[in-house]
Enzyme design. Structure first.
Site, PDB file in Angstrom:
ATOM      1  N   HIS A 101       0.818  -1.212   0.000  1.00 48.28           N
ATOM      2  CA  HIS A 101       0.000   0.000   0.000  1.00 48.28           C
ATOM      3  C   HIS A 101       0.850   1.260   0.000  1.00 48.28           C
ATOM      4  CE1 HIS A 101      -3.872   1.994   0.581  1.00 48.28           C
ATOM      5  NE2 HIS A 101      -3.273   2.792   1.440  1.00 48.28           N
ATOM      6  N   HIS A 118     -10.002   2.809  -1.197  1.00 46.46           N
ATOM      7  CA  HIS A 118     -10.204   2.399   0.190  1.00 46.46           C
ATOM      8  C   HIS A 118     -11.024   1.118   0.174  1.00 46.46           C
ATOM      9  CE1 HIS A 118      -9.820   4.458   4.342  1.00 46.46           C
ATOM     10  NE2 HIS A 118      -8.633   4.302   3.796  1.00 46.46           N
TER      11      HIS A 118
END
Length: 758
Positions: free
Chosen positions: A50, A96
């Site tokens: 990430h 997200h």
């Protein structure tokens, strides 16, 4: 240095922090000693997929990133392009996904909050948001059971509510987007949010910790225990214990963020700030080491000076918390009070927690004792890079060869109704009516259009925006699917009269440790790079979201990947005028199909929504794309629109020409069409194939439209004319479609609410 606090046996294991044994060994070599628990946590989040893009970075370099308009490209919080007159726009798309499965409302809400901070940390005021959403099916039959379908419905409602809540309370319009459904997203929805802001060239700020001795100032909300290890959680495949990850999900406060926006922009105007970074993924860890790495400096902080809303927080928790609405500033030494005064005015915390140093280290103290000391560059810019194998054919969940003969439908009317009431093609009003898409009064074209348009009052220009992706086509052929995505985004902008100038991407893929998934990622990037280069839309930044894969609930040994789903957001520039929109305005107008009827065959027809929704299967390949011809279509349509020749203009996309005609008929005037077509293709192929490079235009000047198309070397045919109340289509003299517009529209409008209420 201290190794406090005491670690549990689990925390001593590098795997607890997401580190492989090789990565742990590298950390030991970097430090010249064993890292303590806090340091392992810092390495773990910064070296996660990430934060580090350790798998994708070697391939992202293939993307075009420069043009005469690009002021800031990849590597900063958002890309920036020049729009003329000394003004610029900052824009980016982020995901997200994992948090939105666990806590749909907060996951989606904080996704909006995070992308907004990426924009205003650059100095820009956010003026628009778009979203790209993917969910599992809403019916038991398609989802694989009522329990899964009910969960999908809950996720849809929570995600949409979260986006609406944060955007509406913050005061930024959500002006468009897209929403698709497929069983591959059952356990892993995708929530991608695009945001755009505007500012002057001399108001741009960077996330750099420059100036040794300058104070490092924490501003915004207090730090809590929410979101700890959120970045690491987003870099893992979901397992059966995903619900236990709720503490990893952040909790947002849009009203606090609105105050933070105003305070940051006001503080920037004092001239006292030399660098600023949002505390997003990995919180304090990411903001400190990235700012130091970009500037080639070190940062030393004292955690006891960090505003906290919970007692007894450990250094590990404070460094890895992803509490929202926080920023890190570097101010000019001696001017701290100017910053404090601004944030006090807005009722926000502001505290000097450290200073910039010259040693290149991230040094973290707790009660004066050093609890972490790591080189910034090794954390941020020199994280491990992986050349993962991709020597396997790209994974596809559909056969290349489909039915030898595609059966014709018993009724074209029924086939069209099935398409228009399917989750992918039905009205998304239920979603966008929850958004305030007119706040700030700059929305020229909003939800439901091919592209959104927002005016920039200060320049006399407008910015058009489109987000697009087609996971089904990318599953069938990642390279061609990615090219189509770029082409369709640019085509959508052309229908508004805008010239596409730059792009941002969000790459949503499954587990890259599987060579067949890695092949999807590589081919998608390469296809996108080729198309963006051809259509002159450099990528200024974006996001990569991997490990979007879920262990099957019935069989934990089986892993279910999402469709490869690259999503692209492209921005275009145009004069501030009212675009034609997609709906027919009045009867008696000629219908011109710019780009012609196109063509298809059984193999490529298998990628269509008709194949999926009406025939119940998907196979074959995406439609053929001739990028040179596609670009000429864009140029022709742009000229037609900007010359005022089009009363409406609509891209022919999913569902084909019949679906495009229906969508154009769903305007407030209830105007349909009478269409007559001639083709050597089968009737169902003519109506429902999804070949690219086609735009449906209604006009009172068909000869002029045909002349523009001819000048650009583009086919165009007069397909019929607009008519009151009904949509009638004849193919080769045979009646194919004959429906009342109001009845079809009612079914189209009510489909999604009915599916959600079940």
């Amino acid at each position: 240095m201290s190794a406090k606090p005491p670690a549990s046996p689990a925390q001593e294991d590098p795997a607890f922090h997401g580190l492989t044994q090789e990565e742990y060994a590298l950390a030991v070599r970097i430090l010249g000693r064993k890292p303590n628990v806090t340091e392992m946590g810092i390495f773990g989040v910064m070296w996660s997929e990430h934060c580090s893009y350790k798998t994708s970075k070697v391939h992202l370099k293939k993307l075009p990133t420069e043009s005469s308009r690009v002021l800031v490209g990849p590597g900063e919080n958002a890309g920036i392009i020049d729009i003329g007159g000394g003004w610029a726009i900052a824009f980016k798309i982020e995901s997200h996904n994992h948090p939105s499965f666990i806590e749909p409302f907060q996951g989606a809400a904080t996704g909006v909050g995070g992308i907004l901070r990426d924009i205003f940390t650059m100095g820009a005021r956010p003026v628009a948001v778009l979203d790209a959403l993917r969910f599992g099916p809403l019916t038991a039959e398609e989802a694989g059971g009522e329990a899964v379908a009910a969960r999908n419905r809950r996720i849809v409602k929570g995600v949409v509510s979260g986006i609406a809540h944060y955007g509406n309370c913050f005061g930024v319009p959500t002006v468009g987007g897209e929403c698709m459904f497929d069983a591959s997203y059952n356990g892993n929805p995708l929530v991608n949010v695009f945001a755009l802001g505007v500012f002057k060239h001399d108001e741009i700020f960077y996330g750099k910790a420059t100036g040794v001795g300058n104070p490092v100032i924490y501003v915004g909300a207090k730090t809590g225990r929410d979101g700890i290890k959120g970045a690491a959680m987003a870099s893992e495949v979901f397992k059966e214990d995903s619900k236990s990850k709720r503490p990893n999900v952040q909790v947002g406060d849009p009203f606090m963020e609105k105050l933070l926006l105003e305070a940051c922009l006001e503080a920037m105007k004092t001239g006292a700030i030399v660098g600023i970074q949002d505390m997003g993924a990995a919180g304090l860890t990411c903001s400190t080491c990235e700012m130091g790495s970009r500037a080639g400096t070190g940062i030393e902080i004292e955690l006891m000076k960090v505003p906290q809303r919970e007692t007894g927080m450990t250094p590990y928790e404070m460094m890895l918390s992803e509490s929202q609405e926080r920023m890190l500033l570097v101010a000019e030494k001696g001017r701290e009070q100017e910053v404090f005064d601004v944030f006090a005015k807005w009722g926000l915390d502001a505290s000097t927690i450290g200073e910039v140093t010259g040693d290149g280290l991230l040094r973290v103290r707790h009660n004066g004792e050093v609890v972490a000391e790591i080189p910034n560059r090794e954390l941020a810019d020199e994280a491990p890079r992986y050349h993962r194998p991709y020597d396997a054919p790209a994974f596809r969940s559909a056969p290349l060869d489909g039915p030898v003969l595609v059966p014709p439908p018993p009724s074209f009317n029924d086939a069209l109704a099935t398409l228009m009431t399917s989750p992918d093609l039905c009205s998304k009003r239920w979603i966008w009516q929850q958004y305030d898409y007119q706040v700030r009064t700059n929305t020229v074209l909003g939800p439901g259009a091919d592209a959104a348009v927002v005016r920039i009052k200060e320049t006399g220009t407008s910015v058009a925006m489109s987000v697009d992706g087609n996971g089904r086509w990318c599953m069938l052929d990642p390279r061609e699917g990615a090219k189509h995505m770029v082409a369709e985004c640019c085509r959508n902008l052309a229908t508004t009269g805008a010239l596409p100038v730059a792009a941002t991407n969000n790459l949503n893929f499954a587990n890259p440790e599987r060579p067949e998934i890695m092949r999807q990622l590589v081919e998608s990037i390469e296809g996108m790079a080729e198309a963006c280069r051809f259509f002159e839309t450099p990528i200024t930044g974006g996001n990569v979201s991997l490990y979007n894969e879920t262990h099957d609930e019935a069989d934990p040994e089986v892993s279910v990947p999402i469709f490869p789903t690259p999503v692209l957001g492209i921005v275009g520039l145009m004069k501030t005028e009212t675009p034609p929109g997609i709906v027919f305005r009045a009867p008696g107008r000629a219908l011109v199909l710019v780009g012609g009827l196109g063509s298809t065959d059984e193999q490529r027809f298998g990628s269509s929504q008709y194949a999926r929704q009406v025939l119940g299967s998907v196979w074959g390949l995406p439609p053929e794309l001739d990028m040179a011809y596609e670009k000429r279509v864009h140029e022709a349509v742009r000229e037609i629109v900007t010359s005022g020749l089009a009363e409406s203009a609509h891209d022919v996309g999913e569902g084909g020409l019949a679906a495009a005609l229906a969508e154009c008929s769903f305007g407030p005037a209830g105007v349909g069409a009478e269409v007559a077509l001639s083709s050597s293709m089968r009737d169902d192929f003519v109506l429902f194939h999804e070949g690219p490079s086609r735009v449906l235009v209604s006009t009172s000047s068909p000869e002029a439209v045909l002349a523009v198309a001819s000048r650009h070397g583009v086919d165009a045919i007069v397909a019929g004319e607009t008519a009151r109340a009904a949509l009638t289509v004849r193919v080769n003299g045979r009646a194919a479609v004959s429906v009342k517009v109001d009845q079809l529209r009612e079914a189209w409008e009510s489909a999604l609410p009915a599916l959600l209420s079940n």
